[in-house]
Structure formats: C-alpha cells, structure tokens
Design a protein around this motif. Structure first.
Motif, mmCIF file in Angstrom:
data_model
loop_
_atom_site.group_PDB
_atom_site.id
_atom_site.type_symbol
_atom_site.label_atom_id
_atom_site.label_comp_id
_atom_site.label_asym_id
_atom_site.label_seq_id
_atom_site.Cartn_x
_atom_site.Cartn_y
_atom_site.Cartn_z
ATOM 1 N N ARG A 96 -4.684 0.714 -10.730
ATOM 2 C CA ARG A 96 -5.842 1.222 -11.480
ATOM 3 C C ARG A 96 -5.634 2.658 -11.912
ATOM 4 O O ARG A 96 -6.021 3.045 -13.033
ATOM 5 C CB ARG A 96 -7.112 1.102 -10.623
ATOM 6 C CG ARG A 96 -8.363 1.702 -11.249
ATOM 7 C CD ARG A 96 -9.566 1.504 -10.346
ATOM 8 N NE ARG A 96 -9.369 2.036 -9.018
ATOM 9 C CZ ARG A 96 -9.509 3.312 -8.672
ATOM 10 N NH1 ARG A 96 -9.850 4.209 -9.594
ATOM 11 N NH2 ARG A 96 -9.327 3.707 -7.428
ATOM 12 N N LEU A 130 -3.500 3.803 -0.006
ATOM 13 C CA LEU A 130 -3.921 3.374 -1.334
ATOM 14 C C LEU A 130 -3.442 1.941 -1.536
ATOM 15 O O LEU A 130 -2.244 1.656 -1.439
ATOM 16 C CB LEU A 130 -3.299 4.293 -2.392
ATOM 17 C CG LEU A 130 -3.725 4.116 -3.844
ATOM 18 C CD1 LEU A 130 -5.163 4.570 -4.044
ATOM 19 C CD2 LEU A 130 -2.798 4.909 -4.763
ATOM 20 N N SER A 131 -4.364 1.039 -1.807
ATOM 21 C CA SER A 131 -3.985 -0.356 -2.003
ATOM 22 C C SER A 131 -3.194 -0.527 -3.287
ATOM 23 O O SER A 131 -3.234 0.326 -4.182
ATOM 24 C CB SER A 131 -5.238 -1.240 -2.056
ATOM 25 O OG SER A 131 -5.959 -0.989 -3.264
ATOM 26 N N ARG A 133 0.856 -1.184 0.000
ATOM 27 C CA ARG A 133 0.000 0.000 0.000
ATOM 28 C C ARG A 133 0.890 1.231 0.000
ATOM 29 O O ARG A 133 2.062 1.180 0.393
ATOM 30 C CB ARG A 133 -0.949 0.011 1.198
ATOM 31 C CG ARG A 133 -0.272 -0.034 2.551
ATOM 32 C CD ARG A 133 -1.283 -0.018 3.679
ATOM 33 N NE ARG A 133 -0.621 0.140 4.968
ATOM 34 C CZ ARG A 133 -1.205 0.604 6.057
ATOM 35 N NH1 ARG A 133 -2.468 0.975 6.007
ATOM 36 N NH2 ARG A 133 -0.539 0.720 7.186
ATOM 37 N N THR A 193 -3.822 -2.579 -5.647
ATOM 38 C CA THR A 193 -4.773 -2.694 -6.753
ATOM 39 C C THR A 193 -5.243 -1.331 -7.221
ATOM 40 O O THR A 193 -5.316 -1.060 -8.432
ATOM 41 C CB THR A 193 -5.980 -3.552 -6.334
ATOM 42 O OG1 THR A 193 -5.513 -4.863 -5.968
ATOM 43 C CG2 THR A 193 -6.973 -3.689 -7.475
ATOM 44 N N ASP A 194 -5.564 -0.445 -6.270
ATOM 45 C CA ASP A 194 -6.002 0.899 -6.649
ATOM 46 C C ASP A 194 -4.857 1.708 -7.255
ATOM 47 O O ASP A 194 -5.062 2.515 -8.161
ATOM 48 C CB ASP A 194 -6.585 1.632 -5.442
ATOM 49 C CG ASP A 194 -7.976 1.133 -5.077
ATOM 50 O OD1 ASP A 194 -8.644 0.536 -5.946
ATOM 51 O OD2 ASP A 194 -8.395 1.334 -3.921
#
Length: 296
Positions: free
Chosen positions: A211, A204-205, A165, A207-208
């Motif tokens: 993205r 913020l992960s 993260r 994955t995000d």
C-alpha cells in the motif's frame, strides 16, 4: 521482549549489523551448513537464483554468506548468460538480519572500527544489489528484518508472499539503522513514512508494504516462486543493456539535479544505441514483428 542469542553475541562485538536478528530465535544454536548449501545458487533460463537456505536461523546472514551473495551478484553482472537475478529464501523468514558469527576475529575496539565494519559489510551488500547490471527481483517469502528488509528494498522489484512482513528492528535494540536503510526508505516512501517505520520499529505486513509502495505485488505464498519466475524470465527475454542503463538512471535520479540527470539520460541513449538489442528493437518495429533480444 527477548533478544536472540545471535543478536546478543553480535552486539557484544560492537557491530550494529546484528540488529536484524530474529526475536523468535531463542532456541539452541543450530549447526552451521556448508556455505554452498546455506546460499544455494542455480541459473535457469538466463535467470540467476540466489536462495538463502538457513531456515533454522530465519536466514540471518553470516559474514561469509554475505560475501557469497555479493560475489554472486558480481558474477551475474559479468556473465552475459545471466540476464536477471532473483533473491529469495526458504522457510518462514526471508532474512532476519545479520549474524556475524564466523566473521573476522574480534578484539579491543578502537574508534573507526564500527564505521569500517558497516562500510565493508552491510553497505557493500546493499551496494552490490544496487550496482548489479542485471535487474534484481526480491521474492520475499517471510519476515525481512533489519538488513534483511534493506536487502529486499534495494532490489529493483519486490514480490512478497502474503505472510511476509518487514521490520525496521534497529530501534528495538537502541541502534541506528544500517545497510543504507535511511537512504533507501526515504527515497522509496518519503521521509515521514521512513521515520515512522524507523522510529517505532513496528512490523509492517506485506499488504501494508504494498500500500505504501515498498512492495510491487503481494501474492499467495504458494504463488511466490511461480510469479517470481514469470517476472524474471520476462526480464531475461528483454534488452538487457537497456535495462541496466535504465536502472542506473533511475537509481541516480534522486541524487542529482535536472541538468545532470538529462545529461546522463542522453549519454545512456548514446551508449544504448550501439547495442545489438537496440538495433534489433528498431528493426522489429519497422518490420512489424516481435523483437528477439539477446542481451547484447
């Protein structure tokens, strides 16, 4: 929300570089490792591996550890035997920010001290990544906060393990981002998203982050080193000087107008066409064979 002992100590010295200290680091201060063990370095298959190895502190960087990373990046630029770089870490954290214990002695602060500290510290670290003449991959294994996040974002390619993260933690301490954060984020994801991350300081992960364009690829934690190695060795087998010139063009592209960008592109082509790899690339195309690049 508790502030870690490292954050409190560094903040009392007037430096905003402490903003990345981990929230979870409320345990007693760990014993310091020797520098050559807390920043591990190996070269394998023309890839320089720089590993932050102070997991008990979430790999928060001390002053001397930061200087060691800067020196290793400079060495990678100058060494023809190194053709790619990977920056990674051990444990649950990639880099939880700056830990300035062990830095230059503090005293009464005068105007200019903070700006000088940032210029000679966090900004030099980020500049060393951006200016490295070899492609640099960040293999982010865990939390990257403050200057630790900016260290990852400055790299040419970013791989992240699923648990990773990213945290723009400065606002949580009432501080302004340092280490080129506003410069990097606005160019990578645009001003609105950059402000959202910096204004709120939310985690913020991985994955995000992928993205919105901060991460190139997210992989399972057990696949991170394997993927980083495959990417780095592929880069190391490429035309090293062409990659260096391409990196310079891309990094400069948002800071100049079209005329200057086109002139820089033409100059880069002129320089690159004198390299052995460019000659080999053209010859291999004509001869319909796989090129054999040597990084020269």
């Amino acid at each position: 929300m508790p502030v870690s002992p490292r954050a409190s100590d560094a903040a009392s010295r007037g430096s905003t570089e402490s903003a990345g200290a981990p929230e979870s680091a409320d345990s007693p201060e760990p014993a310091e490792k020797p520098l050559d063990s807390s920043i591990r370095h190996t070269t394998d298959n023309a890839v320089s591996w720089i590993t932050l190895d102070r997991p008990e502190a979430m790999n928060a960087l001390t002053w001397d550890q930061r200087e060691r990373v800067i020196a290793l990046l400079a060495e990678a630029s100058a060494d023809p035997g190194v053709r790619a770089v990977v920056i990674t870490a051990t444990g649950r954290g990639f880099c939880a920010g700056a830990d300035l214990r062990g830095g230059p002695p503090s005293g009464a602060r005068v105007p200019g001290d903070v700006a000088r500290t940032i210029r000679l510290g966090a900004q030099r670290l980020i500049g060393a990544v951006l200016d490295c003449e070899k492609p640099v991959i960040a293999a982010v294994n865990g939390t990257a906060a403050g200057i630790g996040a900016h260290l990852a974002f400055a790299c040419d390619l970013v791989l992240a393990a699923e648990p990773a993260r990213f945290i723009e933690v400065f606002v949580r301490r009432g501080l302004v981002p340092d280490g080129g954060g506003a410069y990097l984020l606005s160019r990578l994801i645009g001003p609105q998203r950059a402000k959202e991350l910096m204004f709120f300081g939310d985690a913020l992960s991985a994955t995000d982050a992928e993205r919105i364009g901060l991460v190139n690829r997210v992989v399972p934690a057990q696949e991170l080193e394997k993927t980083a190695r495959a990417w780095a060795e592929r880069l190391a087998a490429g035309p090293t000087r062409a990659l260096a010139l391409t990196k310079q063009l891309v990094n400069a592209s948002l800071d100049t107008d079209r005329g200057a960008a086109f002139a820089a592109e033409a100059a880069a082509q002129e320089i690159n066409m004198t390299t052995a790899d460019a000659i080999e690339g053209v010859a291999s195309f004509v001869e319909r064979r796989t090129p054999r690049y040597e990084g020269r």
